[in-house]
Design a protein around this motif. Structure first.
Motif, PDB file in Angstrom:
ATOM      1  N   PHE A 193      43.858  83.508  41.405  1.00 36.57           N
ATOM      2  CA  PHE A 193      44.996  83.203  40.532  1.00 36.57           C
ATOM      3  C   PHE A 193      46.342  83.566  41.169  1.00 36.57           C
ATOM      4  N   ALA A 194      46.328  84.014  42.439  1.00 40.48           N
ATOM      5  CA  ALA A 194      47.578  84.374  43.116  1.00 40.48           C
ATOM      6  C   ALA A 194      48.430  83.126  43.357  1.00 40.48           C
ATOM      7  N   HIS A 195      49.763  83.277  43.202  1.00 44.20           N
ATOM      8  CA  HIS A 195      50.660  82.138  43.386  1.00 44.20           C
ATOM      9  C   HIS A 195      50.642  81.621  44.825  1.00 44.20           C
ATOM     10  N   ASP A 196      50.332  82.498  45.783  1.00 47.48           N
ATOM     11  CA  ASP A 196      50.312  82.084  47.186  1.00 47.48           C
ATOM     12  C   ASP A 196      48.887  81.925  47.711  1.00 47.48           C
ATOM     13  N   ALA A 197      47.953  81.617  46.804  1.00 51.09           N
ATOM     14  CA  ALA A 197      46.556  81.449  47.227  1.00 51.09           C
ATOM     15  C   ALA A 197      46.427  80.273  48.185  1.00 51.09           C
ATOM     16  N   PRO A 198      45.520  80.361  49.183  1.00 49.55           N
ATOM     17  CA  PRO A 198      45.309  79.237  50.111  1.00 49.55           C
ATOM     18  C   PRO A 198      44.723  78.036  49.385  1.00 49.55           C
ATOM     19  N   GLN A 199      44.808  76.876  50.038  1.00 48.46           N
ATOM     20  CA  GLN A 199      44.402  75.626  49.404  1.00 48.46           C
ATOM     21  C   GLN A 199      42.979  75.655  48.839  1.00 48.46           C
ATOM     22  N   PRO A 200      41.960  76.168  49.558  1.00 51.30           N
ATOM     23  CA  PRO A 200      40.614  76.171  48.966  1.00 51.30           C
ATOM     24  C   PRO A 200      40.557  76.949  47.647  1.00 51.30           C
ATOM     25  N   LEU A 201      41.334  78.052  47.550  1.00 51.85           N
ATOM     26  CA  LEU A 201      41.334  78.816  46.309  1.00 51.85           C
ATOM     27  C   LEU A 201      42.132  78.100  45.223  1.00 51.85           C
ATOM     28  N   ARG A 202      43.157  77.342  45.620  1.00 53.87           N
ATOM     29  CA  ARG A 202      43.897  76.565  44.618  1.00 53.87           C
ATOM     30  C   ARG A 202      42.997  75.478  44.020  1.00 53.87           C
ATOM     31  N   ALA A 203      42.152  74.903  44.867  1.00 50.65           N
ATOM     32  CA  ALA A 203      41.188  73.918  44.352  1.00 50.65           C
ATOM     33  C   ALA A 203      40.199  74.581  43.403  1.00 50.65           C
ATOM     34  N   LEU A 204      39.779  75.804  43.753  1.00 52.87           N
ATOM     35  CA  LEU A 204      38.868  76.542  42.882  1.00 52.87           C
ATOM     36  C   LEU A 204      39.546  76.870  41.552  1.00 52.87           C
ATOM     37  N   ARG A 205      40.846  77.191  41.612  1.00 54.29           N
ATOM     38  CA  ARG A 205      41.591  77.473  40.384  1.00 54.29           C
ATOM     39  C   ARG A 205      41.640  76.233  39.495  1.00 54.29           C
ATOM     40  N   ALA A 206      41.795  75.062  40.093  1.00 58.58           N
ATOM     41  CA  ALA A 206      41.822  73.827  39.303  1.00 58.58           C
ATOM     42  C   ALA A 206      40.493  73.625  38.579  1.00 58.58           C
ATOM     43  N   HIS A 207      39.376  73.933  39.270  1.00 60.19           N
ATOM     44  CA  HIS A 207      38.065  73.829  38.625  1.00 60.19           C
ATOM     45  C   HIS A 207      37.943  74.850  37.494  1.00 60.19           C
ATOM     46  N   PHE A 208      38.483  76.049  37.719  1.00 56.30           N
ATOM     47  CA  PHE A 208      38.474  77.076  36.677  1.00 56.30           C
ATOM     48  C   PHE A 208      39.232  76.578  35.442  1.00 56.30           C
ATOM     49  N   ASP A 209      40.423  76.025  35.658  1.00 57.26           N
ATOM     50  CA  ASP A 209      41.231  75.545  34.533  1.00 57.26           C
ATOM     51  C   ASP A 209      40.494  74.477  33.736  1.00 57.26           C
ATOM     52  N   GLN A 210      39.824  73.578  34.438  1.00 57.75           N
ATOM     53  CA  GLN A 210      39.095  72.522  33.750  1.00 57.75           C
ATOM     54  C   GLN A 210      37.936  73.099  32.943  1.00 57.75           C
ATOM     55  N   ALA A 211      37.220  74.057  33.548  1.00 60.41           N
ATOM     56  CA  ALA A 211      36.094  74.668  32.837  1.00 60.41           C
ATOM     57  C   ALA A 211      36.576  75.455  31.625  1.00 60.41           C
ATOM     58  N   LEU A 212      37.670  76.206  31.781  1.00 59.39           N
ATOM     59  CA  LEU A 212      38.189  76.976  30.656  1.00 59.39           C
ATOM     60  C   LEU A 212      38.704  76.045  29.557  1.00 59.39           C
ATOM     61  N   LEU A 213      39.293  74.920  29.948  1.00 60.85           N
ATOM     62  CA  LEU A 213      39.745  73.959  28.947  1.00 60.85           C
ATOM     63  C   LEU A 213      38.569  73.459  28.109  1.00 60.85           C
ATOM     64  N   ILE A 214      37.417  73.240  28.741  1.00 60.11           N
ATOM     65  CA  ILE A 214      36.226  72.808  27.996  1.00 60.11           C
ATOM     66  C   ILE A 214      35.796  73.906  27.022  1.00 60.11           C
ATOM     67  N   VAL A 215      35.821  75.159  27.484  1.00 58.73           N
ATOM     68  CA  VAL A 215      35.463  76.280  26.609  1.00 58.73           C
ATOM     69  C   VAL A 215      36.409  76.345  25.414  1.00 58.73           C
ATOM     70  N   LEU A 216      37.721  76.250  25.677  1.00 57.63           N
ATOM     71  CA  LEU A 216      38.700  76.320  24.602  1.00 57.63           C
ATOM     72  C   LEU A 216      38.580  75.132  23.653  1.00 57.63           C
ATOM     73  N   THR A 217      38.265  73.963  24.199  1.00 55.33           N
ATOM     74  CA  THR A 217      38.073  72.773  23.363  1.00 55.33           C
ATOM     75  C   THR A 217      36.845  72.940  22.476  1.00 55.33           C
ATOM     76  N   ALA A 218      35.747  73.442  23.062  1.00 51.41           N
ATOM     77  CA  ALA A 218      34.528  73.669  22.282  1.00 51.41           C
ATOM     78  C   ALA A 218      34.788  74.666  21.157  1.00 51.41           C
ATOM     79  N   ALA A 219      35.549  75.720  21.466  1.00 51.69           N
ATOM     80  CA  ALA A 219      35.864  76.720  20.442  1.00 51.69           C
ATOM     81  C   ALA A 219      36.715  76.105  19.334  1.00 51.69           C
ATOM     82  N   THR A 220      37.651  75.253  19.715  1.00 49.27           N
ATOM     83  CA  THR A 220      38.552  74.659  18.726  1.00 49.27           C
ATOM     84  C   THR A 220      37.818  73.692  17.805  1.00 49.27           C
ATOM     85  N   VAL A 221      36.983  72.825  18.371  1.00 44.87           N
ATOM     86  CA  VAL A 221      36.295  71.839  17.532  1.00 44.87           C
ATOM     87  C   VAL A 221      35.145  72.463  16.748  1.00 44.87           C
TER      88      VAL A 221
END
Length: 378
Positions: A274-302
């Motif tokens: 989650f560091a602002h200066d994370a290298p590209q592979p970790l930024r890609a991993l962060r994007a996957h994290f955001d998508q997965a967390l969005l699914i969790v939050l969506t499931a909780a909401t619905v």
């Protein structure tokens, strides 16, 4: 019929006293709609039972009998709440009105089996209680897995597999000498937040904990939802990742560390993702994290349209700047979003919630009706 009426008066008066303490007899009569004479008889019996006592007189300029404030004998019953984690265990003791008497955080013995772990927990509870030990009456324990509706059978606990399908709860009850029940740690964390923390006064809410595992507690109209086998809210088990990967493996600390290693990067802490200066592979991993967390939050909401989602756990600490962004993503997908907030009880949320659950057992034993428990302890 007379006996039933007396029981109803007793539980009504006691619930209002717990909710509005300290309080006078007249105020209790006004709140409950029960006659002053009946309230006085009920209070006299509660005093005789050692549950209520008179604490002081109210000074009045009017002539006549002075009003006397009543309160609950708080140390009469002491309960303990335990949050048993794979790495750390938090224990609190609380009196009958929810006042925290003591609390402690300890490293969990890593190699202990169910019996040895139960003995260790019992010893630490006794040590923490100290002079309150003779007054301990009940306990609840939060566990990192699914707990059956009877509060005794544990499944789906990958971080503490030694507890699965064991007699841990029964063994702990025997070691302590009084009843112990268990529940999922996220359920109890939500209960703690609803009574003492970020979800106070919010009857429909979800608690999501992201750390070594992914847990979720769901409350509707002030009641925690629990299924027969305890899998309500297990959003981390959704096979929504690539090739059916479970969401838990994409957002938890161990999961992020493993995914980073698969990308050829060694990280010492999931926070590096989650560091602002994370290298590209970790930024890609962060994007996957955001998508997965969005699914969790969506499931909780619905699942229940919560007013609030509380985030807790070690990984959530890295999301301080992201809550508004996640709310915007939810609004984009669903047209509406609950408020996202962080836990205010922090690492003690589960233990405090466990103490609340144990207090509810004590209130039931005193005759308080189930419908009164959502707002107790006050």
């Amino acid at each position: 019929m007379v006996h039933d009426t007396r029981d109803i008066n007793r539980t009504t008066v006691l619930a209002e006293l717990l909710r509005h303490r300290p309080i006078t007899r007249k105020q209790l009569a006004d709140l409950t709609g029960i006659s002053a004479a009946t309230v006085t008889r009920t209070i006299d019996q509660l005093i005789a039972d050692g549950i209520v006592h008179e604490v002081s007189e109210l000074v009045s300029e009017q002539r006549g009998r002075r009003a006397v404030l009543l309160d609950v004998v708080a140390p009469r019953s002491v309960v303990t709440g335990i949050d048993l984690g794979a790495s750390n265990t938090r224990i609190v003791t609380a009196d009958l009105v929810g006042g925290i008497r003591a609390q402690v955080s300890l490293p969990t013995p890593q190699d202990a089996g169910p019996d040895a772990l139960a003995a260790w927990v019992a010893d630490e509870v006794a040590r923490l209680a100290g002079p309150d030990r003779p007054h301990l009456r009940s306990a609840y324990v939060g566990l990192p897995g699914a707990v059956s509706s009877d509060g005794r059978t544990i499944t789906n606990a990958p971080n503490m597999p030694q507890l699965e399908r064991s007699e841990f709860i029964a063994t702990l009850s025997d070691a302590l000498g009084f009843p112990v029940a268990g529940d999922n740690d996220a359920n109890l964390a939500l209960l703690g937040e609803q009574h003492f923390g970020a979800a106070r006064g919010v009857p429909t809410a979800v608690m999501i904990t992201i750390g070594a595992g992914l847990g979720a507690g769901v409350a509707v109209d002030g009641r925690i939802l629990r299924g027969k086998r305890g899998v309500v809210g297990e959003f981390g088990q959704l096979p929504a990742g690539p090739l059916g990967t479970r969401l838990e493996l994409m957002v938890t600390g161990p999961g992020l560390t493993h995914l980073a290693a698969e990308s050829g990067i060694r990280i010492d802490s999931p926070a590096e993702v989650f560091a602002h200066d994370a290298p590209q592979p970790l930024r890609a991993l962060r994007a996957h994290f955001d998508q997965a967390l969005l699914i969790v939050l969506t499931a909780a909401t619905v699942s229940c349209e919560p007013e609030l989602i509380v985030l807790g756990g070690g990984v959530s600490a890295s999301l301080a700047d992201d809550l508004e962004r996640y709310e915007a993503m939810l609004t984009h997908h669903l047209g509406v979003a609950p408020r996202l907030v962080f836990s205010t009880l922090g690492e003690y949320a589960g233990a405090h919630g466990a103490a609340v659950a144990a207090l509810h057992d004590r209130y039931r034993a005193l005759g308080v009706r189930e419908t009164e428990l959502a707002t107790l302890p006050a």
